[in-house]
Enzyme design. Structure first.
Site, PDB file in Angstrom:
ATOM      1  CB  SER A 295       0.080  -0.029 -10.422  1.00 20.92           C
ATOM      2  OG  SER A 295      -0.997   0.888 -10.480  1.00 20.92           O
TER       3      SER A 295
ATOM      4  CE1 TYR B 111       1.875   1.787  -5.647  1.00 19.58           C
ATOM      5  CE2 TYR B 111       0.198   2.834  -6.994  1.00 19.58           C
ATOM      6  CZ  TYR B 111       0.717   1.703  -6.396  1.00 19.58           C
ATOM      7  OH  TYR B 111       0.086   0.489  -6.546  1.00 19.58           O
TER       8      TYR B 111
HETATM    9  N1  LIG Z   1      -5.327  -2.299  -4.525  1.00 19.34           N
HETATM   10  C1  LIG Z   1      -5.131  -1.688  -5.676  1.00 19.34           C
HETATM   11  O1  LIG Z   1      -5.992  -0.921  -6.161  1.00 19.34           O
HETATM   12  C2  LIG Z   1      -3.868  -1.958  -6.484  1.00 19.34           C
HETATM   13  C3  LIG Z   1      -3.835  -1.534  -7.830  1.00 19.34           C
HETATM   14  C4  LIG Z   1      -2.676  -1.758  -8.566  1.00 19.34           C
HETATM   15  C5  LIG Z   1      -1.595  -2.397  -8.017  1.00 19.34           C
HETATM   16  N2  LIG Z   1      -1.654  -2.789  -6.717  1.00 19.34           N
HETATM   17  C6  LIG Z   1      -0.446  -3.454  -6.170  1.00 19.34           C
HETATM   18  O2  LIG Z   1      -0.814  -4.698  -5.634  1.00 19.34           O
HETATM   19  C7  LIG Z   1       0.082  -5.043  -4.571  1.00 19.34           C
HETATM   20  C8  LIG Z   1      -0.743  -5.404  -3.338  1.00 19.34           C
HETATM   21  O3  LIG Z   1      -1.572  -4.296  -3.025  1.00 19.34           O
HETATM   22  P1  LIG Z   1      -2.829  -4.432  -2.048  1.00 19.34           P
HETATM   23  O4  LIG Z   1      -3.785  -3.389  -2.467  1.00 19.34           O
HETATM   24  O5  LIG Z   1      -3.253  -5.843  -1.943  1.00 19.34           O
HETATM   25  O6  LIG Z   1      -2.149  -3.924  -0.698  1.00 19.34           O
HETATM   26  P2  LIG Z   1      -2.460  -4.268   0.833  1.00 19.34           P
HETATM   27  O7  LIG Z   1      -3.872  -4.745   0.986  1.00 19.34           O
HETATM   28  O8  LIG Z   1      -2.017  -3.061   1.586  1.00 19.34           O
HETATM   29  O9  LIG Z   1      -1.465  -5.489   1.122  1.00 19.34           O
HETATM   30  C9  LIG Z   1      -0.086  -5.280   0.991  1.00 19.34           C
HETATM   31  C10 LIG Z   1       0.645  -6.556   1.287  1.00 19.34           C
HETATM   32  O10 LIG Z   1       2.050  -6.269   1.141  1.00 19.34           O
HETATM   33  C11 LIG Z   1       2.683  -6.557   2.377  1.00 19.34           C
HETATM   34  N3  LIG Z   1       3.768  -5.611   2.643  1.00 19.34           N
HETATM   35  C12 LIG Z   1       3.718  -4.268   2.790  1.00 19.34           C
HETATM   36  N4  LIG Z   1       4.916  -3.779   3.092  1.00 19.34           N
HETATM   37  C13 LIG Z   1       5.760  -4.851   3.152  1.00 19.34           C
HETATM   38  C14 LIG Z   1       7.126  -5.009   3.428  1.00 19.34           C
HETATM   39  N5  LIG Z   1       7.919  -3.958   3.742  1.00 19.34           N
HETATM   40  N6  LIG Z   1       7.660  -6.250   3.396  1.00 19.34           N
HETATM   41  C15 LIG Z   1       6.890  -7.326   3.105  1.00 19.34           C
HETATM   42  N7  LIG Z   1       5.583  -7.254   2.842  1.00 19.34           N
HETATM   43  C16 LIG Z   1       5.027  -6.023   2.869  1.00 19.34           C
HETATM   44  C17 LIG Z   1       1.617  -6.458   3.440  1.00 19.34           C
HETATM   45  O11 LIG Z   1       2.003  -7.250   4.560  1.00 19.34           O
HETATM   46  P3  LIG Z   1       2.073  -6.647   6.055  1.00 19.34           P
HETATM   47  O12 LIG Z   1       0.751  -6.062   6.391  1.00 19.34           O
HETATM   48  O13 LIG Z   1       2.446  -7.828   6.849  1.00 19.34           O
HETATM   49  O14 LIG Z   1       3.144  -5.601   6.009  1.00 19.34           O
HETATM   50  C18 LIG Z   1       0.417  -7.028   2.699  1.00 19.34           C
HETATM   51  O15 LIG Z   1       0.420  -8.427   2.735  1.00 19.34           O
HETATM   52  C19 LIG Z   1       0.977  -3.814  -4.356  1.00 19.34           C
HETATM   53  O16 LIG Z   1       2.206  -4.005  -5.015  1.00 19.34           O
HETATM   54  C20 LIG Z   1       0.191  -2.697  -5.013  1.00 19.34           C
HETATM   55  O17 LIG Z   1       1.023  -1.659  -5.459  1.00 19.34           O
HETATM   56  C21 LIG Z   1      -2.761  -2.592  -5.933  1.00 19.34           C
END
Ligand SMILES: NC(=O)c1ccc[n+]([C@@H]2O[C@H](COP(=O)([O-])OP(=O)(O)OC[C@H]3O[C@@H](n4cnc5c(N)ncnc54)[C@H](OP(=O)(O)O)[C@@H]3O)[C@@H](O)[C@H]2O)c1
Length: 246
Positions: free
Chosen positions: A142, A156
């Site tokens: 991130s 985070y």
């Molecule tokens: N959205 C943003 O603005 C943003 C920006 C920068 C970086 N990121 C990074 O991008 C990645 C995905 O983020 P997102 O925004 O797409 O999040 P999200 O919509 O909350 O999705 C998170 C995913 O990770 C899975 N997950 C969570 N806890 C887990 C665990 N203990 N074991 C296995 N799977 C798990 C969830 O599956 P379940 O629901 O089945 O648990 C879901 O598929 C993360 O690493 C986040 O830090 C996001």
């Protein structure tokens, strides 16, 4: 889309929702057979796998919590056994738990490191023995690894700093074997992590492009890094943030 990943096998952690689900769909559309993990969202995971199959691709949903090393290792083994190898690892699973430094609990701190950092390391260690020259590892870090605009995000930010520094250092271990490892560092992207319009309104003025990113835009960057086209990129931390940190 190019079908540039035909014959490749990918393993994506956290592929049931958000950016991870978009990565699964995109790698499958580019021709890879894709296994992906989820922890809680079984219905969403089944939906992603069904959508990929309906589009003519192959996706395998596996329940494996990123805090559980045995489950991650078993998921990698099952991927290799059922899909015939492993060429691409995408460490995407991640959680965001915020709070002020003086109130942050050790349990929350430990949980975030377990999912975001330890799980990624375990997946790399499990995947690498199966990878041949040309293998690809992409870690979803991130922009907060380097730049934090809001209070309450220190833990985070620490986890993402660890993911990014791990990426650079492991490039030295894997480079001689022809395996690349890179981190993408997204800025605010529309997923369940963007909770409400108030959050959007707070973020939008900070974006040079005046909007948040989409999961498919991030997935397209991952698809490039997973492809043979990216063969000379390793140990890189690559921003994709619509100018959030510009
Ligand atoms: N959205 C943003 O603005 C943003 C920006 C920068 C970086 N990121 C990074 O991008 C990645 C995905 O983020 P997102 O925004 O797409 O999040 P999200 O919509 O909350 O999705 C998170 C995913 O990770 C899975 N997950 C969570 N806890 C887990 C665990 N203990 N074991 C296995 N799977 C798990 C969830 O599956 P379940 O629901 O089945 O648990 C879901 O598929 C993360 O690493 C986040 O830090 C996001």
């Amino acid at each position: 889309m190019s079908l540039s990943l035909t014959g490749k096998v990918a393993f994506v952690t956290g592929g049931s929702r958000g950016i991870g689900a978009a990565i699964v769909r995109r790698l499958a559309a580019d021709g890879a057979a894709v296994a992906f993990t989820y922890a809680a969202s079984a219905a969403e995971a089944d939906k992603v796998a069904s959508e990929v199959a309906a589009a003519g691709g192959k996706a395998l949903a596996i329940k494996a919590d990123n805090t559980n090393a045995d489950e991650i290792k078993a998921a990698v083994s099952r991927t290799v056994a059922e899909l015939g190898g492993l060429d691409i690892l995408v460490n995407n699973a991640g959680i965001v738990l915020g709070g002020p430094v003086d109130e942050f609990t050790l349990d929350t701190f430990d949980r975030m490191f377990a999912v975001n950092v330890r799980g990624a390391f375990v997946a790399i260690q499990a995947a690498v023995p199966h990878m041949k020259e040309g293998g690809r590892i992409i870690n979803n870090s991130s922009v907060v690894a380097h730049y934090t605009a809001f209070p309450g995000s220190f833990a985070y930010a620490m986890t993402k700093g660890a993911v990014s520094s791990m990426t650079r250092a492991i490039a030295r271990d894997l480079g001689p074997r022809g395996i690349t490892i890179n981190a993408i560092e997204p800025g605010p992207t529309e997923t369940d992590n963007i909770k409400n319009d108030a959050m959007r309104d707070m973020l939008r003025p900070r974006m040079a492009l005046g909007r948040l990113g989409s999961d498919t835009e991030v997935a397209s960057f991952v698809a490039y890094l997973a492809s043979p086209e990216s063969s000379f990129i390793t140990g890189s931390l690559l921003t994709i943030d619509g100018g959030y940190s510009a």
